[in-house]
Write a protein that holds these residues in place. Structure first.
Motif, mmCIF file in Angstrom:
data_model
loop_
_atom_site.group_PDB
_atom_site.id
_atom_site.type_symbol
_atom_site.label_atom_id
_atom_site.label_comp_id
_atom_site.label_asym_id
_atom_site.label_seq_id
_atom_site.Cartn_x
_atom_site.Cartn_y
_atom_site.Cartn_z
ATOM 1 N N GLU A 601 3.832 141.019 74.015
ATOM 2 C CA GLU A 601 4.094 139.624 74.363
ATOM 3 C C GLU A 601 4.612 139.516 75.804
ATOM 4 O O GLU A 601 4.289 138.560 76.514
ATOM 5 C CB GLU A 601 5.115 139.032 73.385
ATOM 6 C CG GLU A 601 4.529 138.603 72.057
ATOM 7 C CD GLU A 601 3.570 137.446 72.211
ATOM 8 O OE1 GLU A 601 3.934 136.408 72.799
ATOM 9 O OE2 GLU A 601 2.408 137.590 71.770
ATOM 10 N N GLU A 602 5.414 140.499 76.220
ATOM 11 C CA GLU A 602 5.930 140.469 77.585
ATOM 12 C C GLU A 602 4.834 140.742 78.613
ATOM 13 O O GLU A 602 4.856 140.190 79.720
ATOM 14 C CB GLU A 602 7.037 141.519 77.730
ATOM 15 C CG GLU A 602 8.266 141.221 76.890
ATOM 16 C CD GLU A 602 9.269 142.360 76.954
ATOM 17 O OE1 GLU A 602 8.955 143.382 77.597
ATOM 18 O OE2 GLU A 602 10.376 142.224 76.368
ATOM 19 N N ASP A 603 3.846 141.572 78.236
ATOM 20 C CA ASP A 603 2.778 141.928 79.179
ATOM 21 C C ASP A 603 1.675 140.876 79.228
ATOM 22 O O ASP A 603 1.023 140.681 80.244
ATOM 23 C CB ASP A 603 2.171 143.286 78.803
ATOM 24 C CG ASP A 603 3.162 144.418 79.047
ATOM 25 O OD1 ASP A 603 4.125 144.206 79.808
ATOM 26 O OD2 ASP A 603 2.967 145.507 78.468
ATOM 27 N N ILE A 604 1.412 140.231 78.084
ATOM 28 C CA ILE A 604 0.333 139.222 78.029
ATOM 29 C C ILE A 604 0.985 137.855 77.850
ATOM 30 O O ILE A 604 1.462 137.512 76.767
ATOM 31 C CB ILE A 604 -0.641 139.504 76.868
ATOM 32 C CG1 ILE A 604 -1.202 140.912 76.989
ATOM 33 C CG2 ILE A 604 -1.768 138.488 76.857
ATOM 34 C CD1 ILE A 604 -2.131 141.279 75.835
ATOM 35 N N LYS A 605 1.032 137.095 78.871
ATOM 36 C CA LYS A 605 1.640 135.753 78.819
ATOM 37 C C LYS A 605 0.556 134.713 78.511
ATOM 38 O O LYS A 605 -0.581 134.821 78.936
ATOM 39 C CB LYS A 605 2.331 135.414 80.143
ATOM 40 C CG LYS A 605 3.468 136.386 80.480
ATOM 41 C CD LYS A 605 4.571 136.313 79.456
ATOM 42 C CE LYS A 605 5.741 137.203 79.853
ATOM 43 N NZ LYS A 605 6.824 137.157 78.884
#
Length: 605
Positions: A601-605
């Motif tokens: 979730e942090e890498d794919i916004k």
């Protein structure tokens, strides 16, 4: 000279005590019989005769009844021990004659006394009574009886024709997820007493060992004109997870073979366990096996994910209910295949029904044919209005491994009668006038309003209309923006992927707290596959480890995060076929899945 005389005196004294100790023991010599009182047909057992002296001549076994077969014997072992306590020497020695017998029929039989000359005098053992009843598992299955194995002299070469392992696969050309039964069978002409070997971790397979009896039962088979004692040593059910030519590598088994050593010194025999036999280590190599795994054809719409052979049925727990009362629709999948990976059935109900999530009951087990049994889906529905209804048929599409094609199974429609409910609101009754109905024309005089006093056209009326129009225009703009956002279904699913996954992981946490390992791993697996399907906009049935890895890399997700995510999926799928995991492993899997989703979730916004 005095010193030499002293040493000779001590030696002669010791020797005299030694001889006296031995003579005292010889006087108490006797033949003791050791054997079971009850055995089963086809069971092998040991019959031992122990003589507490080494001065034994002409040992003879009594006439063995025809109900028993002598497989081996006599095996002679000698034991000797010496002890010196406060200058007193004690000698203990004995000879044991061992016979290996097998019972062939039911009944009660007596093996007569054995005879020998002990210390120069005739000696007789006691007769032994043995009751034979029932059958061993191998006898019930009609297997051949084991013959006596050859006991070679020490140093004899053990060739590949004397002892070997055969590996067989019931199928060598299968489709993805189609189970393969792998059997390791041992053939021996020598006295094999121990064998160890372990299946390594395999790439491309989920492996589950079939439980076999700990006590191995040999039977006789003939190979190339030679007779062997044979036993199925281990079996594994392999579930291929990818297509292509997959290899099950060679496995090295470590065995122990007994050989006879007639020249063993008595003292050496004592320190080697009191036996004239030695153990020889022998390594056996089970050959590798290649399996050709075919990819599944293009999947049709509504594919359940099933691979195998199945039947389906549907039923209602009630044929007649009242409006507002629940009805249970039970959908059952029976058969053999990858049953733990099936999707939930899709039930399309009339608009007057409410539907709740299905309760899944797993009644499957691992057998030599794969995972077999039943998956039961109980779907609770609630009719809201009275009438005659039909619960539509449920379709189940799977890949049939017998015809190598997709098949569609359909249940029968289920009629349901819904009667008037006890609670008001389940039906509508227009027989009674209510206050908001149109009343009759009033005949008495009514007050007449003046036109000048009418609200229509007044300033307040215009102001109110302007306010309503402004609110309406604002709502139109808001709804148009919301409709535009919702029209992008892919983006909506992507934004809600984390929320749906977190909901499923919370349910998994509850199952973990309850110690329900099977449902816990199923729920974590649904959370992981569902999350990646929603996040990457890929249908779940098209997902694979390869394409999710590739997609995550395109979105610049860290390699260690991708690896952690895939490992969590592997652990869950493995646990689906290997139940009985500990709570510690459930906690590790849960933490790994949660951490991987958070970092993605942090890498794919």
């Amino acid at each position: 000279m005095k010193y030499l005389y002293f040493i000779l005196t001590i030696a002669l004294s010791f020797f005299s005590v030694f001889i006296k100790g031995g003579e005292g023991k010889a006087e108490a010599a006797s033949i003791t019989t050791q054997g079971p009182s009850q055995v089963a047909v086809g069971e092998q057992f040991n019959l031992r005769y122990v003589v507490k002296t080494t001065d034994v001549r002409g040992f003879r076994l009594g006439d063995v009844p025809d109900a028993f077969e002598v497989l081996m014997g006599p095996i002679t072992s000698t034991q000797q021990s010496f002890s010196i306590v406060q200058g007193k020497t004690t000698q203990t020695e004995s000879v044991t004659y061992t016979y290996v017998l097998m019972a062939n029929k039911n009944g009660t039989f007596v093996i007569p006394a054995a005879h020998a000359r002990v210390n120069g005098k005739p000696a007789t053992s006691q007769a032994i009574r043995i009751n034979v009843s029932g059958k061993t598992q191998s006898a019930q299955q009609g297997g051949g009886q084991r013959r006596g194995s050859r006991v070679d002299r020490a140093g004899a070469q053990i060739s590949g024709n004397d002892l070997f392992i055969r590996v067989t696969a019931n199928k060598k050309r299968v489709y993805e997820q189609e189970p393969v039964l792998l059997t390791y069978k041992v053939y021996t002409q020598v006295e094999l007493t121990q064998l160890e070997g372990k299946m390594p971790d395999l790439n491309g397979f989920h492996t589950q060992e079939v439980p076999l009896p700990q006590q191995k039962s040999f039977h006789v088979e003939t190979v190339n004109g030679r007779t062997y004692n044979c036993v199925t040593w281990s079996q594994y059910v392999m579930f291929p997870q990818m297509s292509g030519k997959l290899e099950i590598p060679s496995i090295t088994f470590k065995g122990i073979v007994v050989q006879q050593n007639p020249n063993v010194d008595p003292f050496e025999a004592f320190f080697n366990g009191g036996s004239g036999y030695i153990e020889v280590k022998k390594e056996l190599k089970a050959p590798a096996v290649n399996i050709q795994v075919l990819p599944l054809p293009a999947k049709p719409a509504g594919y359940s994910g099933g691979v195998g052979h199945f039947t389906v049925s549907a039923s209602l727990d009630k044929q007649t209910v009242k409006a507002g009362d629940p009805v249970n629709v039970r959908f059952v999948v029976n058969g053999t295949g990858n049953m733990k990976l099936l999707k939930q059935p899709e039930l399309n109900l009339p608009k007057d029904f409410d539907k709740y999530d299905a309760k899944i009951t797993d009644k499957t087990k691992l057998t030599a044919n794969g995972v077999t049994g039943s998956m039961i889906y109980d779907i609770l529905v609630v009719p809201r209005n009275m009438g005659e209804y039909v619960i539509p048929s449920i379709s189940f599409i799977y890949f049939d491994t017998q015809s190598n094609s997709y098949k569609t199974l359909t249940t029968e429609p289920l009629p349901l009668t819904v009667e008037k409910g006890n609670a008001g609101g389940a039906t509508v009754d227009y027989s009674q006038r209510v206050d908001n109905d149109i009343h009759d024309i009033k005949k008495n005089g009514a007050p007449i309003e003046k036109t000048d006093d009418s609200f229509f056209g007044s300033g307040a009326y215009l102001l109110l209309n302007g306010l309503v129009f402004a609110i309406f225009l604002s709502l139109v703009i808001i709804f148009r923006k919301r409709a535009s956002a919702l029209s992008d279904v892919t983006a909506v699913r992507g934004r809600k992927a984390n929320k749906v996954a977190v909901k499923r992981l919370k349910k998994a946490a509850r199952l973990m707290a309850q110690g329900n390992g099977g449902e816990f791993y199923d729920e974590v697996l649904r959370a992981l596959w569902g999350y990646v399907g929603d996040k990457l906009a890929i249908p779940v049935e098209r997902l694979s480890r390869e394409n999710i890895t590739e997609q995550f890399q395109l979105h610049s997700v860290a390699e260690e995060v991708i690896e952690s995510f895939v490992e969590a999926i592997d652990e869950c799928e493995y646990a689906c076929f290997a139940p009985g995991d500990t709570s510690g492993n459930m906690q590790k899997t849960y933490a790994k899945a949660t951490d991987a989703i958070t970092k993605i979730e942090e890498d794919i916004k």
